[in-house]
Design a protein around this motif. Sequence first.
Motif, PDB file in Angstrom:
ATOM      1  N   VAL A   1      18.748 -47.247  40.812  1.00  0.00           N
ATOM      2  CA  VAL A   1      19.740 -48.483  40.513  1.00  0.00           C
ATOM      3  C   VAL A   1      18.771 -49.768  40.013  1.00  0.00           C
ATOM      4  N   THR A   2      18.720 -50.363  38.801  1.00  0.00           N
ATOM      5  CA  THR A   2      17.969 -51.447  38.623  1.00  0.00           C
ATOM      6  C   THR A   2      18.828 -52.798  39.209  1.00  0.00           C
ATOM      7  N   GLY A   3      18.034 -53.786  39.465  1.00  0.00           N
ATOM      8  CA  GLY A   3      18.850 -54.829  39.918  1.00  0.00           C
ATOM      9  C   GLY A   3      19.485 -54.523  41.488  1.00  0.00           C
ATOM     10  N   GLY A   4      18.593 -53.662  42.121  1.00  0.00           N
ATOM     11  CA  GLY A   4      19.214 -52.821  43.329  1.00  0.00           C
ATOM     12  C   GLY A   4      19.126 -53.890  44.589  1.00  0.00           C
ATOM     13  N   THR A   5      18.628 -54.968  44.362  1.00  0.00           N
ATOM     14  CA  THR A   5      18.598 -56.023  45.408  1.00  0.00           C
ATOM     15  C   THR A   5      19.455 -57.233  45.004  1.00  0.00           C
ATOM     16  N   PRO A  11      25.532 -53.870  47.338  1.00  0.00           N
ATOM     17  CA  PRO A  11      26.451 -53.277  47.926  1.00  0.00           C
ATOM     18  C   PRO A  11      26.628 -51.847  47.242  1.00  0.00           C
ATOM     19  N   ALA A  12      26.312 -51.882  45.945  1.00  0.00           N
ATOM     20  CA  ALA A  12      26.247 -50.422  45.146  1.00  0.00           C
ATOM     21  C   ALA A  12      25.424 -49.468  45.851  1.00  0.00           C
ATOM     22  N   CYS A  13      24.113 -49.905  46.243  1.00  0.00           N
ATOM     23  CA  CYS A  13      23.218 -49.109  46.774  1.00  0.00           C
ATOM     24  C   CYS A  13      23.667 -48.605  48.300  1.00  0.00           C
ATOM     25  N   ALA A  14      24.267 -49.517  48.866  1.00  0.00           N
ATOM     26  CA  ALA A  14      24.911 -49.509  50.310  1.00  0.00           C
ATOM     27  C   ALA A  14      26.000 -48.100  50.070  1.00  0.00           C
ATOM     28  N   LEU A  15      26.751 -48.208  49.159  1.00  0.00           N
ATOM     29  CA  LEU A  15      28.031 -47.176  49.027  1.00  0.00           C
ATOM     30  C   LEU A  15      27.506 -45.962  48.460  1.00  0.00           C
ATOM     31  N   LEU A  16      26.367 -45.938  47.671  1.00  0.00           N
ATOM     32  CA  LEU A  16      25.870 -44.813  47.106  1.00  0.00           C
ATOM     33  C   LEU A  16      25.121 -44.092  48.151  1.00  0.00           C
ATOM     34  N   THR A  17      24.452 -44.904  48.966  1.00  0.00           N
ATOM     35  CA  THR A  17      23.593 -44.095  50.318  1.00  0.00           C
ATOM     36  C   THR A  17      24.620 -43.708  51.425  1.00  0.00           C
ATOM     37  N   ALA A  18      25.765 -44.342  51.498  1.00  0.00           N
ATOM     38  CA  ALA A  18      26.820 -44.017  52.528  1.00  0.00           C
ATOM     39  C   ALA A  18      27.432 -42.641  52.014  1.00  0.00           C
ATOM     40  N   HIS A  50      20.880 -39.961  37.738  1.00  0.00           N
ATOM     41  CA  HIS A  50      21.553 -40.870  37.208  1.00  0.00           C
ATOM     42  C   HIS A  50      20.935 -42.374  37.339  1.00  0.00           C
ATOM     43  N   ILE A  51      21.087 -43.142  36.427  1.00  0.00           N
ATOM     44  CA  ILE A  51      20.570 -44.540  36.376  1.00  0.00           C
ATOM     45  C   ILE A  51      21.972 -45.383  36.330  1.00  0.00           C
ATOM     46  N   LEU A  52      21.810 -46.329  37.359  1.00  0.00           N
ATOM     47  CA  LEU A  52      22.630 -47.609  37.242  1.00  0.00           C
ATOM     48  C   LEU A  52      21.831 -48.798  36.845  1.00  0.00           C
ATOM     49  N   HIS A  53      22.212 -49.290  35.723  1.00  0.00           N
ATOM     50  CA  HIS A  53      21.349 -50.474  35.160  1.00  0.00           C
ATOM     51  C   HIS A  53      21.953 -51.678  35.248  1.00  0.00           C
ATOM     52  N   LEU A  54      21.988 -52.493  36.606  1.00  0.00           N
ATOM     53  CA  LEU A  54      22.442 -53.696  36.528  1.00  0.00           C
ATOM     54  C   LEU A  54      21.395 -54.839  36.299  1.00  0.00           C
ATOM     55  N   PHE A  91      23.718 -42.248  32.423  1.00  0.00           N
ATOM     56  CA  PHE A  91      23.378 -43.791  32.504  1.00  0.00           C
ATOM     57  C   PHE A  91      24.610 -44.363  32.444  1.00  0.00           C
ATOM     58  N   VAL A  92      24.609 -45.373  33.579  1.00  0.00           N
ATOM     59  CA  VAL A  92      25.960 -46.447  33.503  1.00  0.00           C
ATOM     60  C   VAL A  92      25.196 -47.912  33.631  1.00  0.00           C
ATOM     61  N   GLY A  93      25.724 -48.737  32.946  1.00  0.00           N
ATOM     62  CA  GLY A  93      25.312 -50.052  32.735  1.00  0.00           C
ATOM     63  C   GLY A  93      26.430 -51.179  33.079  1.00  0.00           C
ATOM     64  N   ALA A  94      25.837 -52.343  33.327  1.00  0.00           N
ATOM     65  CA  ALA A  94      26.726 -53.292  33.386  1.00  0.00           C
ATOM     66  C   ALA A  94      27.001 -54.218  32.186  1.00  0.00           C
TER      67      ALA A  94
END
Lengths: 267, 267
Positions: A1-5, A11-18, A50-54, A91-94
């Motif tokens: 997750v880029t922009g993961g902070t 919240p995206a990282c929190a949901l993925l981890t959960a 997977h990449i989530l590019h935020l 690849f999922v982008g914003a």
Amino acid sequence: VTGGTGFVGRPACALLTAAGHQVHALGSRDADLRDPARARALVRDLAPSHILHLAWIADPDRFWTDPENLAWVRGTTGLIEGCLEAGGVRFVGAGSCAERLEPPTLYGASKAAVRALLEGSGLSWAWGRIFHLYGPHEHPKKVVAMVIRSLLHGQEAPATSGEQVRDFLHVEDVARAFVAALERPLVGAFDIGSGQAVPLKHVLERAAQAAGRPELLRLGALPARAGDPPRLVPDSTRLREELGWRPRFSLEEGLADAVAWWRAHAA
Amino acid sequence: VTGGTGFVGRPACALLTAAGHQVHALGSRDADLRDPARARALVRDLAPSHILHLAWIADPDRFWTDPENLAWVRGTTGLIEGCLEAGGVRFVGAGSCAERLEPPTLYGASKAAVRALLEGSGLSWAWGRIFHLYGPHEHPKKVVAMVIRSLLHGQEAPATSGEQVRDFLHVEDVARAFVAALERPLVGAFDIGSGQAVPLKHVLERAAQAAGRPELLRLGALPARAGDPPRLVPDSTRLREELGWRPRFSLEEGLADAVAWWRAHAA
């Protein structure tokens, strides 16, 4: 997750981890993803499925027109190259509602450019267009955060007349949309919204009520922003039907959560 | 003029020089314009009043899908940055009919991405979409050059059935369209074509006649290329009405010129 902070990344990282996924959250201190060679190498070294590019320029004062948008386009081409080399990476982008504005800003044009590149890339890709949102860790210069903070400080909150129609989501529901796009095979762009657009003044009035100081909200005290469209609304069909997404928060619940967070953190 | 030693760049530079402009023609040996920092510095150092950006990956075997397209997007963002810093530079770029193809190729997507960036850049910009062309210095793997060369060597020239409708221009007329876009203030994208589309077989038959060996042309000997659209035709309205462009060559005259050039250079 880029922009993961970041605002949505957290919240995206929190949901993925959960949900049991192994998550590598990248913040701006971990790597300068505007450098395409660095971005490309990072995909090679981390070998994600997977990449989530935020990650993107996010400063509200600058992002509409700053040439740094071009650097983010370049960095994103490096991520795409890395994915093409690795093979099989989703690849999922914003994206942004700014892709719909005419005339386009450099920000909207840069987002549209990345979407075009993904479309021609041959990757498994999705592109979630963020419209309007609020919630914990929102930039204090954004309208909902600004109103809530002012009221919690007992100060007047000047705003525009708020006739412009928008679709506001709690940031966690936006993050939930990206998680759904990571987990399902949808290809292409989709809008992120509740499907229930309202005049901005309704959102601000409810925020003011949640903050307990409705009398301090000054609708109409500020002039309308030049070029602000009267209606800018997502089409949530793909999000609901193809990604099976549902918001967790109603507008009232979401704003109450945001107020509670600002109450605890505004200091 | 980037790509100033290329197929379109060569006649473009000749026309610009003949019109009295001071021309700096950049070839791939002068600078690697895929490097955005290099491209940006070049704009700063040369301080041009106008940029004609023709350089791109051009190898017919590779350009549709090669990741190098992403490097050309990056390099072009460097040129755009240079123009934003310098101020007042007019930017004219080469688009492609590939921007119209569905599903998009990486090449078409990359061209569309650059066009989007220009649209949001705030620059004075124009974007000439090249459709089909032939003429001196054409890549020998392109269909018109291939047919002419085979016939001039007394060899059979296999081709598809040639029912696909296209609008072919002599490369000098394409270059003339870019020169018009440099000299006039038109903003936005325009297609480059004669306005007279014909089935490809008509073009090849005329080329074969111009080469004096019509009996060697074998229409239908090759299968149609997968994904080749039956009709891919420019809208020449802006080119004719807003840029005042007229072609110098009819199809017969242009093909005769191409045959004469190949006769002198095919060896």
